[in-house]
Design an enzyme around this catalytic site. Structure first.
Site, PDB file in Angstrom:
ATOM      1  N   SER A 117      34.530  36.027  40.527  1.00 43.04           N
ATOM      2  CA  SER A 117      35.304  37.040  39.594  1.00 43.04           C
ATOM      3  C   SER A 117      35.305  38.236  40.242  1.00 43.04           C
ATOM      4  O   SER A 117      36.335  38.174  40.962  1.00 43.04           O
ATOM      5  CB  SER A 117      33.949  37.033  38.654  1.00 43.04           C
ATOM      6  N   HIS A 118      34.646  39.130  39.886  1.00 43.94           N
ATOM      7  CA  HIS A 118      34.793  40.452  40.524  1.00 43.94           C
ATOM      8  C   HIS A 118      34.454  40.838  41.754  1.00 43.94           C
ATOM      9  O   HIS A 118      34.460  42.022  42.328  1.00 43.94           O
ATOM     10  CB  HIS A 118      34.474  41.604  39.556  1.00 43.94           C
ATOM     11  N   ASP A 163      40.458  41.411  36.738  1.00 44.98           N
ATOM     12  CA  ASP A 163      39.642  41.240  38.093  1.00 44.98           C
ATOM     13  C   ASP A 163      40.028  40.037  38.798  1.00 44.98           C
ATOM     14  O   ASP A 163      41.082  39.558  38.705  1.00 44.98           O
ATOM     15  CB  ASP A 163      38.122  41.134  37.434  1.00 44.98           C
ATOM     16  N   ASP A 199      39.451  36.935  39.031  1.00 45.21           N
ATOM     17  CA  ASP A 199      39.737  35.594  38.517  1.00 45.21           C
ATOM     18  C   ASP A 199      40.391  35.617  37.046  1.00 45.21           C
ATOM     19  O   ASP A 199      40.865  34.897  36.582  1.00 45.21           O
ATOM     20  CB  ASP A 199      38.487  34.841  38.279  1.00 45.21           C
ATOM     21  N   ASP A 259      39.738  37.332  33.968  1.00 47.75           N
ATOM     22  CA  ASP A 259      39.079  37.183  32.718  1.00 47.75           C
ATOM     23  C   ASP A 259      38.413  38.528  32.339  1.00 47.75           C
ATOM     24  O   ASP A 259      38.441  38.806  31.001  1.00 47.75           O
ATOM     25  CB  ASP A 259      37.760  36.291  32.677  1.00 47.75           C
ATOM     26  N   ARG A 260      38.450  39.568  33.123  1.00 48.53           N
ATOM     27  CA  ARG A 260      38.072  40.918  32.581  1.00 48.53           C
ATOM     28  C   ARG A 260      39.363  41.750  32.417  1.00 48.53           C
ATOM     29  O   ARG A 260      40.260  41.609  33.047  1.00 48.53           O
ATOM     30  CB  ARG A 260      37.381  41.656  33.647  1.00 48.53           C
ATOM     31  N   LYS A 290      36.746  34.553  28.600  1.00 47.92           N
ATOM     32  CA  LYS A 290      37.177  36.040  28.177  1.00 47.92           C
ATOM     33  C   LYS A 290      38.438  35.807  29.002  1.00 47.92           C
ATOM     34  O   LYS A 290      38.684  35.164  30.017  1.00 47.92           O
ATOM     35  CB  LYS A 290      36.238  36.978  28.812  1.00 47.92           C
TER      36      LYS A 290
END
Ligand code: G1P
Ligand code: ZN
Length: 544
Positions: free
Chosen positions: A113-114, A278, A280, A282-283, A377
């Protein structure tokens, strides 16, 4: 090509956290480490022989070698087909979309992710089930159990395959199909939002924008949709080239890490709308000219306006937010007379509510918002939602949010993170907080009297499963709240998160600086947990 059975010994640390297994790259590079975990995942699943698996990731360092290994283990374990994003790329929401659209059995998403990427940084693996969402706890528990008992894994002895060309080939008995990573997702977006209106407003320059892809996975998605399909000026998507180390940056869309965007949006050259996503995809972070929208407020504004967006024109069914997210959206749900669910942190808890059609919008304070269109998300979706809203209302971001506060009141909100603190010390802080809970209610600190104090426990209203110890909540009679949680995604030591929230109904008082508005609560949080005193840290590592 033949299937080999390799003897192995278990690793003790393969317990999936808030969002899959996340470790430093060199941990994943240990002999058999990745192979063990993939086999443990497959051993936790039933009846997948001959079925389709989706595979892709955010393109970070180790994505490509991991994909080759996973393909060979999938072939040796009897999957019928694997769908791979071209170049190994699939954003997390696009992966969810691909699983659903192709009715895949499940999918593996390679991402941390982030968290930063690179040889000395982080890697991660997450398994998603057939609804497109993260595996529920009974499956992640089974993965961990299998990882502790594993003695062998199966792998096909074969050459690497070319994942850069679209099309199908065979790996032993299994088909591998390399797909365009953007097509299915872009198609879904065009059915949820008013692309004609957006083309008119964005193409004419009335709705100018800047999207910061942070050298991560959303670059190709944002370029295709925002620039090619909706006509945003070339260069509107910045840092659009995905890189294995995210350009050395920290691909987390907040004001600290997306500083290039933040500087632009607070300058005199600011476009009407700014956003970032982010590692990947999703944010999301949403900004107006000289205006930052907190994720909690963003969720509330989206809920209040959903009926204005084509994909949600029938309005809200219900909403959900993670427990530490501010209660701004609760007030919107109340005004529409629909349910608002409070779930533990992590997207997996929304899946059952979405599948059961109890909700169609949900979000977290950690820059995550989503809906029933996928089971993750979705950063770019949130951006398109806001753009569609701006196009319909023809107001600025700031005016829309201010009007919202006027109607519903404002929730001043902030999260203070203390990163990489000693794990033993973090546990001590929690033991002490937990033991003080029974004596808390009725206690007065300054102007705040404690109304309730507990360790959040969630019972899923759909399947009845229970999740304990999800964070310490302290609610005050004046509507304020402090929440303490330990991160489940960090890879070094422990991260203490303190969530602070104060409700202000009076529109005359909606222009305060957030940290100043929360000053008393910030002090009180330190009195309660003593993190500064115990660690010697004078300030939080990150404030969002
Ligand atoms: C963090 C966020 C959480 C989010 C998760 C995955 O988890 O707080 O809301 O779902 O990342 O993106 P944490 O590190 O707090 O466990
Ligand atoms: Zn993410």
């Amino acid at each position: 090509m033949q299937i080999e059975t390799i003897n192995t010994t278990p690793y003790a640390d393969q317990k999936p956290g808030t969002s899959g297994l996340r470790k430093k790259v060199h941990v994943f590079q240990q002999p058999h480490y990745l192979e063990n975990f993939i086999q443990a995942i497959f051993d936790s699943l039933d009846d997948y022989a001959g079925k389709t698996l989706m595979l892709g990731g955010d393109g970070r360092y180790f994505n490509r070698p991991a994909i080759q290994i996973i393909l060979k283990i999938a072939a040796a374990n009897g999957f019928g087909e694997v769908l791979v994003g071209q170049g190994g790329i699939l954003s997390t929401p696009a992966a969810s979309c691909v699983i659903r659209k192709n009715k895949a059995f499940g999918g593996l998403i390679l991402s941390a992710s982030h968290n930063p990427g690179g040889p000395d940084e982080d890697f991660g693996i997450k398994y998603n089930i057939g609804n497109g969402g993260p595996a529920p706890e009974h499956i992640t528990d089974a993965m961990y159990r299998h990882s502790r008992e594993i003695a062998q894994y199966r792998i096909l002895d074969a050459a690497d395959i070319d994942i850069d060309e679209q099309g199908s080939c065979r790996l032993g008995e299994m088909a591998v199909t390399v797909i365009d990573p953007v097509d299915d997702y872009a198609d879904l977006m065009s059915r949820l939002f008013d692309f004609d209106l957006l083309r008119e407003r964005i193409g004419s320059g009335a709705l100018s924008l800047c999207f910061d892809a942070m050298h991560a996975v959303t670059g190709p998605y944002a370029r295709r949709i925002l620039q090619e399909q909706l006509g945003a000026a070339p260069g509107s998507v910045i840092n659009a080239e995905p890189k294995e180390d995210f350009g050395g940056g920290h691909p987390d869309p907040n004001l600290v890490h997306a500083h290039e965007l933040a500087e632009l949006m607070f300058s005199t050259q600011a476009p009407v709308f700014g956003a970032a996503s982010d590692g990947d995809g999703d944010r999301n972070m949403v900004l107006g000219r000289q205006f930052f929208v907190t994720p909690s407020d963003s969720l509330a504004v989206m809920a209040a306006n959903a009926h204005r967006i084509p994909g949600y024109k029938d309005g809200l069914i219900g909403v959900a937010r993670s427990m530490p997210t501010s209660r701004a959206v609760d007030r919107v749900a109340d005004s529409f007379g629909v349910d608002c669910y409070e779930t533990p942190t992590g997207w997996k808890f929304f899946g059952n509510l979405l599948d059961a059609k109890r909700i169609n919008l949900c979000g977290e304070e950690s820059f995550g918002t989503g809906s029933d269109h996928v089971r993750e998300k979705d950063g770019l979706w949130a951006v398109l939602f806001w753009l569609n809203l701006l196009a319909v209302r023809r107001q600025s971001v700031a005016d829309i949010v201010r009007e919202h506060w006027k109607q519903f009141g404002r929730d001043y909100y902030s999260r203070h993170d203390y990163e990489a603190i000693d794990a033993g010390l973090a546990n001590d802080i929690f033991d002490q907080l937990r033991s003080s809970l029974p004596r808390m209610p009725g206690k007065t600190f300054g102007e705040s009297t404690v109304e309730s104090a507990d360790d959040f426990r969630y019972q899923d209203p759909v399947d009845g499963s229970v999740s304990e110890r999800q964070g310490i909540r302290i609610g005050f009679e004046n509507g304020s709240r402090i929440v303490f949680r330990l991160s489940g995604t960090g890879t070094a030591g422990a991260t203490l998160r303190i969530y602070l929230e104060r409700y202000e109904p009076d529109a005359e008082k909606h222009d305060q600086n957030t940290q100043e508005a929360l000053e008393d609560l910030i002090e009180l949080a330190e009195t309660l947990c003593g993190v500064k005193k115990r660690t010697g840290m004078t300030e939080p590592t990150v404030i969002t």
